[in-house]
Design an enzyme around this catalytic site. Sequence first.
Site, PDB file in Angstrom:
ATOM      1  N   GLU A 413      -5.486   1.369  -4.094  1.00 26.03           N
ATOM      2  CA  GLU A 413      -6.260   0.768  -2.995  1.00 26.03           C
ATOM      3  C   GLU A 413      -7.445   0.069  -3.659  1.00 26.03           C
ATOM      4  O   GLU A 413      -8.227   0.708  -4.359  1.00 26.03           O
ATOM      5  CB  GLU A 413      -6.726   1.856  -2.022  1.00 26.03           C
ATOM      6  CG  GLU A 413      -7.697   1.383  -0.950  1.00 26.03           C
ATOM      7  CD  GLU A 413      -7.140   0.235  -0.110  1.00 26.03           C
ATOM      8  OE1 GLU A 413      -6.129   0.440   0.579  1.00 26.03           O
ATOM      9  OE2 GLU A 413      -7.724  -0.879  -0.152  1.00 26.03           O
ATOM     10  N   HIS A 481      -0.153  -3.899   0.420  1.00 26.07           N
ATOM     11  CA  HIS A 481      -0.617  -3.756   1.810  1.00 26.07           C
ATOM     12  C   HIS A 481      -1.848  -4.635   2.029  1.00 26.07           C
ATOM     13  O   HIS A 481      -2.654  -4.806   1.114  1.00 26.07           O
ATOM     14  CB  HIS A 481      -0.939  -2.293   2.121  1.00 26.07           C
ATOM     15  CG  HIS A 481       0.285  -1.521   2.516  1.00 26.07           C
ATOM     16  ND1 HIS A 481       0.348  -0.734   3.634  1.00 26.07           N
ATOM     17  CD2 HIS A 481       1.511  -1.470   1.939  1.00 26.07           C
ATOM     18  CE1 HIS A 481       1.560  -0.211   3.722  1.00 26.07           C
ATOM     19  NE2 HIS A 481       2.279  -0.633   2.712  1.00 26.07           N
ATOM     20  N   GLU A 506       1.607   2.763  10.948  1.00 24.22           N
ATOM     21  CA  GLU A 506       0.383   3.574  10.833  1.00 24.22           C
ATOM     22  C   GLU A 506      -0.547   3.389  12.031  1.00 24.22           C
ATOM     23  O   GLU A 506      -1.302   4.302  12.369  1.00 24.22           O
ATOM     24  CB  GLU A 506      -0.355   3.218   9.540  1.00 24.22           C
ATOM     25  CG  GLU A 506      -0.901   1.794   9.514  1.00 24.22           C
ATOM     26  CD  GLU A 506      -1.358   1.338   8.114  1.00 24.22           C
ATOM     27  OE1 GLU A 506      -0.739   1.771   7.137  1.00 24.22           O
ATOM     28  OE2 GLU A 506      -2.312   0.569   8.032  1.00 24.22           O
TER      29      GLU A 506
HETATM   30  C1  NOJ Z   1      -3.984   0.739   4.659  1.00 22.03           C
HETATM   31  C2  NOJ Z   1      -2.550   0.797   4.273  1.00 22.03           C
HETATM   32  O1  NOJ Z   1      -1.762   0.029   5.133  1.00 22.03           O
HETATM   33  C3  NOJ Z   1      -2.105   2.241   4.291  1.00 22.03           C
HETATM   34  O2  NOJ Z   1      -0.727   2.333   4.020  1.00 22.03           O
HETATM   35  C4  NOJ Z   1      -2.923   3.033   3.325  1.00 22.03           C
HETATM   36  O3  NOJ Z   1      -2.610   4.386   3.479  1.00 22.03           O
HETATM   37  C5  NOJ Z   1      -4.425   2.848   3.572  1.00 22.03           C
HETATM   38  N1  NOJ Z   1      -4.763   1.494   3.713  1.00 22.03           N
HETATM   39  C6  NOJ Z   1      -5.238   3.433   2.427  1.00 22.03           C
HETATM   40  O4  NOJ Z   1      -5.017   2.684   1.274  1.00 22.03           O
HETATM   41 CA    CA Z   2      -2.545  -1.723   6.675  1.00 24.92          CA
END
Ligand code: NOJ
Ligand code: CA
Length: 699
Positions: A413, A481, A506
Amino acid sequence: MKKGLFLLFFFASLFIKAETITSPNGKLILDFKLNETGEPIYSLTLDKMQVIKTSKMGIEIKDNDSFLSGFKVASYDKNNVNENWEPVWGELKTIKNNYNELIVNLIQPDLRDRKFTIVFRLFDDGLGFRYIFPEQQDFKNFIIKSERSEFALTGDHKAFWIPGDYDTNEYSYSHTKLSEVDATFGKGFNEIGSKTIIGKNFVQSPLMMKTADNLYINIFEAALVNYPAMQLKVNQQNFILTSELVPDANGNMAYLQAPCRTPWRTIIISDKAEDILASKMILNLNEPSKIKDPSFIQPMKYVGIWWEMHIGTASWNYADMNVPELKSIDWSKVKPNGRHGATTERTKRYIDFAAAHNIQGVLVEGWNIGWEDWGSYYREEVFDFVTPYPDFNIKEVTDYAKSKGIKMIMHHETSASVSNYEIKMDAAYRLMKEYGYGAVKTGYVGYIIPRGEHHDSQWMINHYIRAAEKTAENNFMICAHEPVRPTGLHRTYPNWMACEAARGNEFNAWSKGNQPEHETILPFTRLMGGPMDYTPGIFQIKLDKYGKKEQVHTTLTKQLALYITMYSPLQMAADLPENYEAHLDAFKFIEDVPVDWDDSKIINAEPGDYITIARKEKGKDNWYLGSITDETARNFKVDLNFLDKDKSYIATIYEDAKDGDWFKNPMAYNIYEKTVKHGDILELNLVPGGGTAVSIKVK
Ligand code: NOJ
Ligand code: CA
C-alpha cells in the site's frame, strides 16, 4: 456555368471528398474527410444506421499552433490485417485480430507543411483511431493542452456512467439519459479516499450506452501509455461527447516528444449486448507481449488476511498510536493493540486452508510497519515496504508457504505517496525475491504525491507501467488497487494480472455498498479494458454476525457466479476460512473453478439487468457457467449446445433456495447434480439479487 467556376467547384469537391473504409464483414462504414476549413472529421454507420455523426478530431498544443484545422491530405494508405494470436492467459485460447485500416497523412500548408497522421482501424465490432506526431523538423518537444476528439451521438442515449473524476473510479453507476447526467451527485460518496470531480456534465470512460433503437455503444480507449486517461465531456443539448484529459499539477495534459502517438479512441458497437462483452477489440489494439519467457505468470486463486480488516475484526496496524517518524520507532518496545491481523500464526492458518482447498496464493495485508498512520492527508513517508511488524516472521511464513506449495502475495500500500514508493521499489522487490514472493498487490489510497498529480494523470500512467515493467523484470505478477482503469495493456504486460480501479466488493463491508445491479454493469464498463480484482466469494452475507449493519448486496450463490461473470486470472476467495468451513459444500465451486480459459460464450446479457456466461477450462473439456441478476428475479433456459456432442457431463448446480433473496434470505442455497449433454436445456431460476453457478465436468 462558367468554366472557371466549374473548375473551382470541381477542385473544392475533390478537397472535401470523403475517404471510406468498411469493416471486414462490410457492415460498419467509416467516412473521413476534411471540411471547408481543413478540419478532420469522421462519421460511422452500422447497417446504414448512423452511429456517430460528423465529428471533429485533433489536438490543441500549448504555446504553439494546434493540430485542429488548416490541413490538407498528403496521402491515404490502406491495409487489411487478419491474424490470430494466443494470449498468455485469458477468456479465449486464440484471439482473432481482423480489421481494415485507413492511415490519413495530413499536412498543414500554412505551417510549412507540418505533418500529422490519423490512423483508423475498423473491426467488425467497432472502430479505433489514434493520432501520430511524425518525426519532423521544428516540432519535437511539445505539451498537449487539450484533445478534441468528438463522438457526436445521434440522440439522447441511455448511459451507464460514473462521475468524471481525476482521482477515483470507485463510484456506483447511474443510468440516465445523457441529458440527465449530473456528476455532482458524486460529491456524496464520502467513503472514497480521494475525489476530484470535474463538473456536472463530465463522465468517465468506458461509457456504455444504449440507443432508442436498441443499439449498444461503448466508448473507451486502448493502450494508454505516456498520456493521461480520457474522460468525456457531455454536451447535454446536442449529445456530442468530447475527450477530456486529466491534467497534471500545472494544468498541462501531456509532455511528449515526436515521433510519438496517442492511445486509441475506441467505439464498440452492436445491436446485441452480448457482442459488447465478447469484443476483443481493446486487446487487439494493444501491442503484443514484451515478456519473452512468461512461464512465471500463473493465473491463480488466492485467499488472504484482508476481509477481517474491512469488517473490522482485525486491524492492519499493530499498535493504536500515531507514528510521526517511521525510523524513530523501536517496534520491539511498542505495545500491540491485540487486534493485529497479519500475524505469523494467522498467516499459517490461511496457508493451510489454501493448500487444502486448491487455492494457490495467500495475500497478507498489514505485515509491514507504517499502518498506524496511513491514508493521512498528503503524508510523504508512510511505509518502507521492507520492515515487518514484530509478530510477522517473514522467514517462517515464507518457508511454511514453500513447504505447502503456496505462492505468497506481497502487499505494497503506497498510501498514494508514489514518490516514496518509486524510491523504495528496488529494495522492496529485492526483499520479495529473497523470500520467494510470486506476486505483489499495490495500492494507491489517498491524494497523490508528487502533490498535484492525479491517479489518472500522465505521470501516474507512467508509474503504473514502470511498476509492471519492474515486476516483470523480477518475474513477479502484479495487481494494482486504485490505479487508472486498464486499457488492454495486459496483452503487452501479461504479468499485470488485474487491477481494482472500480468499486469492489469491499465497499459492501463499510459503506452503503454495491447495489444488486452493480456486477451486471461492471463487465460493460470497467472490465472492457481488463480484469478486475473484485474480490468475490463472500459467504457471510449479513455482517450483523460482526455487529455491523452493512451487508453484501447479493445472495451467496451469486458470489459464486461472479467467478465466471467477472473474468480475472487472479481471483480472490475473499471471505474468512471459518466462513468457508461452515459451507464447504458451496465452497467446492470456488475450489473447482479455473481462472484461465480456452473459450467463453456470452449466453445472455443486458447492462444493469443480467449476465450469463459459460467458459471452457483451459486444456480440458469441462465447462463452468455463471448467471447473475439485479434485484429482479429471472428465469433463463440455457441451451447447452456449446458442449461436445460426443461427451456426457455431470452438471453440479449451485443455486439460491426458492425463497432466496439478497436482502431477506441471502444465504440459503441448493446444490444438486444432474447428467447433461449437448443440446440439453438447463433451467436457471434466479431470485432477486441472486445468481447460479454451474460446473459441467466430463463424466
Ligand atoms: C484499498 C484496497 O482496495 C483494499 O483492497 C486494501 O485492503 C486497502 N486499500 C488497504 O490497502
Ligand atoms: Ca479500493
